[in-house]
Design an enzyme around this catalytic site. Structure first.
Site, mmCIF file in Angstrom:
data_model
loop_
_atom_site.group_PDB
_atom_site.id
_atom_site.type_symbol
_atom_site.label_atom_id
_atom_site.label_comp_id
_atom_site.label_asym_id
_atom_site.label_seq_id
_atom_site.Cartn_x
_atom_site.Cartn_y
_atom_site.Cartn_z
ATOM 1 N N HIS A 1 -3.296 10.961 2.961
ATOM 2 C CA HIS A 1 -3.932 10.505 4.203
ATOM 3 C C HIS A 1 -5.295 9.847 3.982
ATOM 4 O O HIS A 1 -5.794 9.171 4.869
ATOM 5 C CB HIS A 1 -4.199 11.694 5.132
ATOM 6 C CG HIS A 1 -2.974 12.390 5.609
ATOM 7 N ND1 HIS A 1 -1.862 11.724 6.027
ATOM 8 C CD2 HIS A 1 -2.704 13.705 5.770
ATOM 9 C CE1 HIS A 1 -0.953 12.607 6.416
ATOM 10 N NE2 HIS A 1 -1.431 13.811 6.266
ATOM 11 N N ASN B 1 4.962 11.950 10.974
ATOM 12 C CA ASN B 1 6.194 11.235 10.645
ATOM 13 C C ASN B 1 7.414 11.918 11.237
ATOM 14 O O ASN B 1 8.254 11.300 11.877
ATOM 15 C CB ASN B 1 6.381 11.288 9.115
ATOM 16 C CG ASN B 1 6.008 9.992 8.467
ATOM 17 O OD1 ASN B 1 6.187 8.942 9.047
ATOM 18 N ND2 ASN B 1 5.500 10.082 7.253
ATOM 19 N N CYS C 1 8.213 9.968 1.270
ATOM 20 C CA CYS C 1 7.849 8.580 0.967
ATOM 21 C C CYS C 1 7.112 8.547 -0.376
ATOM 22 O O CYS C 1 6.676 9.583 -0.881
ATOM 23 C CB CYS C 1 6.939 8.044 2.066
ATOM 24 S SG CYS C 1 5.398 8.966 2.166
ATOM 25 N N CYS D 1 3.046 1.623 8.551
ATOM 26 C CA CYS D 1 3.651 1.703 7.214
ATOM 27 C C CYS D 1 5.109 1.224 7.240
ATOM 28 O O CYS D 1 5.912 1.736 8.020
ATOM 29 C CB CYS D 1 3.575 3.153 6.752
ATOM 30 S SG CYS D 1 4.628 3.499 5.368
ATOM 31 N N GLU E 1 -5.612 11.106 8.722
ATOM 32 C CA GLU E 1 -5.657 9.685 8.329
ATOM 33 C C GLU E 1 -6.583 8.906 9.267
ATOM 34 O O GLU E 1 -7.340 8.029 8.833
ATOM 35 C CB GLU E 1 -4.245 9.084 8.361
ATOM 36 C CG GLU E 1 -4.234 7.643 7.876
ATOM 37 C CD GLU E 1 -2.884 6.971 8.056
ATOM 38 O OE1 GLU E 1 -1.840 7.638 7.912
ATOM 39 O OE2 GLU E 1 -2.876 5.764 8.340
ATOM 40 N N HIS F 1 2.625 17.757 4.837
ATOM 41 C CA HIS F 1 2.922 18.681 5.934
ATOM 42 C C HIS F 1 4.316 19.255 5.742
ATOM 43 O O HIS F 1 5.228 18.982 6.508
ATOM 44 C CB HIS F 1 2.839 17.944 7.275
ATOM 45 C CG HIS F 1 1.458 17.515 7.610
ATOM 46 N ND1 HIS F 1 1.169 16.329 8.214
ATOM 47 C CD2 HIS F 1 0.276 18.123 7.411
ATOM 48 C CE1 HIS F 1 -0.140 16.219 8.375
ATOM 49 N NE2 HIS F 1 -0.695 17.293 7.889
ATOM 50 N N SER G 1 3.777 17.397 10.943
ATOM 51 C CA SER G 1 3.890 16.072 10.322
ATOM 52 C C SER G 1 4.114 15.008 11.401
ATOM 53 O O SER G 1 5.081 15.067 12.162
ATOM 54 C CB SER G 1 5.064 16.066 9.338
ATOM 55 O OG SER G 1 5.541 14.752 9.161
ATOM 56 N N HIS H 1 -5.856 13.318 13.752
ATOM 57 C CA HIS H 1 -5.051 13.236 12.526
ATOM 58 C C HIS H 1 -5.959 12.868 11.343
ATOM 59 O O HIS H 1 -6.819 11.993 11.462
ATOM 60 C CB HIS H 1 -3.948 12.186 12.694
ATOM 61 C CG HIS H 1 -2.944 12.220 11.585
ATOM 62 N ND1 HIS H 1 -3.182 11.658 10.349
ATOM 63 C CD2 HIS H 1 -1.715 12.783 11.502
ATOM 64 C CE1 HIS H 1 -2.133 11.857 9.566
ATOM 65 N NE2 HIS H 1 -1.228 12.543 10.241
ATOM 66 N N CYS I 1 -2.754 7.198 -0.416
ATOM 67 C CA CYS I 1 -1.652 6.238 -0.525
ATOM 68 C C CYS I 1 -2.207 4.808 -0.543
ATOM 69 O O CYS I 1 -3.157 4.498 0.188
ATOM 70 C CB CYS I 1 -0.713 6.425 0.659
ATOM 71 S SG CYS I 1 0.590 5.192 0.702
HETATM 72 S S1 SF4 Z 1 1.328 5.153 4.424
HETATM 73 FE FE1 SF4 Z 1 1.820 7.301 4.722
HETATM 74 S S2 SF4 Z 1 3.987 7.297 5.298
HETATM 75 FE FE2 SF4 Z 1 3.562 5.289 4.385
HETATM 76 S S3 SF4 Z 1 4.083 5.493 2.217
HETATM 77 FE FE3 SF4 Z 1 1.909 5.957 2.428
HETATM 78 S S4 SF4 Z 1 1.798 8.181 2.672
HETATM 79 FE FE4 SF4 Z 1 3.907 7.566 3.079
#
Ligand code: SF4
Length: 254
Positions: free
Chosen positions: A72, A217, A12, A187, A124, A40, A215, A122, A94
């Protein structure tokens, strides 16, 4: 054998940016540290390691140089600690995680009982809790059904949680709270990937999902395919592929 690729694949934008910022920092010649693996994914970790980037668990492990905060994000205290130690900080959190942090803080500041859908350990989620220290983290229906009745509930989510789980949690909280405020912080990139994985699962019996074993995801994509009754295998590299998984299959999803 035909291999069908998921419509959405690869990293991503949040992870791509974090990797790029780490690589750019490595060019500076200064010691560069990632606070936890930047992504990850063992292949990328090896690539960064080859450029001299070290992964550390704690800010105190770096005595000098640059610390890159991964996508994260981190709790505010960690950010303050980096500055207090006089280290340079590159913040690759992010933009969507920053948004979730802002909303989580807003809920706490406004006096809501904060509920976060996520995995408690986690990174995040640890970061989000830094903005709402009294938040309760729930991940399964069993967990959110144990929540007590409350007056004012504020709900947010770890970015990679499945949208259906967020919807169910919000519906449940709306029943047990007099007032519910919701920030949907799932997300959209993750949602698109999950839709693409479901679409793919409709076309094949077997899906191979490539990504780091830790991960969130990637694990969620595997879960989704299994929930649709497909054989789903989670690998980190081509060497892990087993011929028996593919035997007799005319088409496989990737
Ligand atoms: S929130 Fe997490 S999964 Fe979504 S774009 Fe950002 S890093 Fe990627």
């Amino acid at each position: 054998m035909e291999v069908l690729l998921a419509r959405e694949n690869g990293f991503c934008f949040g992870v791509k940016k974090a990797v790029e910022l780490t690589e750019a920092a490595a060019e500076s010649g200064k010691p560069v540290f990632n606070l936890g693996q930047v992504v990850h994914n063992p292949k990328i970790s090896e690539r960064l390691q080859a450029r001299g980037v070290k992964v550390i668990k704690s800010v105190t492990d770096a005595k000098e140089g640059v610390i890159v905060i991964r996508a994260h994000g981190v709790p505010p205290e960690t950010r303050a600690q980096i500055e207090a130690q006089g280290l340079e900080c590159i913040d690759a959190t992010c933009s969507l995680v920053l948004r979730a942090q802002r909303f989580t803080k807003q809920l706490a500041d406004e006096g809501y009982t904060v509920i976060i859908l996520g995995t408690v350990e986690h990174p995040e989620v640890i970061g989000l809790r830094g903005f709402a220290p009294n938040a309760t983290v729930v991940e399964t229906k069993d967990e959110w059904e144990k929540l007590p009745r409350m007056k004012r509930a504020g709900v947010a989510s770890q970015s990679t949680q499945p949208p259906w789980a967020f919807k169910e949690l919000v519906a449940h909280v709306s029943e047990i709270a007099q007032e519910t405020k919701v920030f949907n912080t799932v997300c959209p990139v993750t949602v698109k990937r999950q839709h693409a994985a479901s679409e793919l699962a409709e076309q094949v019996n077997t899906i191979i999902v490539v990504g780091g074993k830790n991960s969130a995801n990637t694990r969620e994509l595997v879960n989704l395919a299994r929930m649709q009754g497909r054989n789903a295998y989670h690998i980190e590299s081509a060497e892990e592929l087993r011929p028996e998984w593919l035997r007799g299959e005319a088409r496989v999803g990737l």
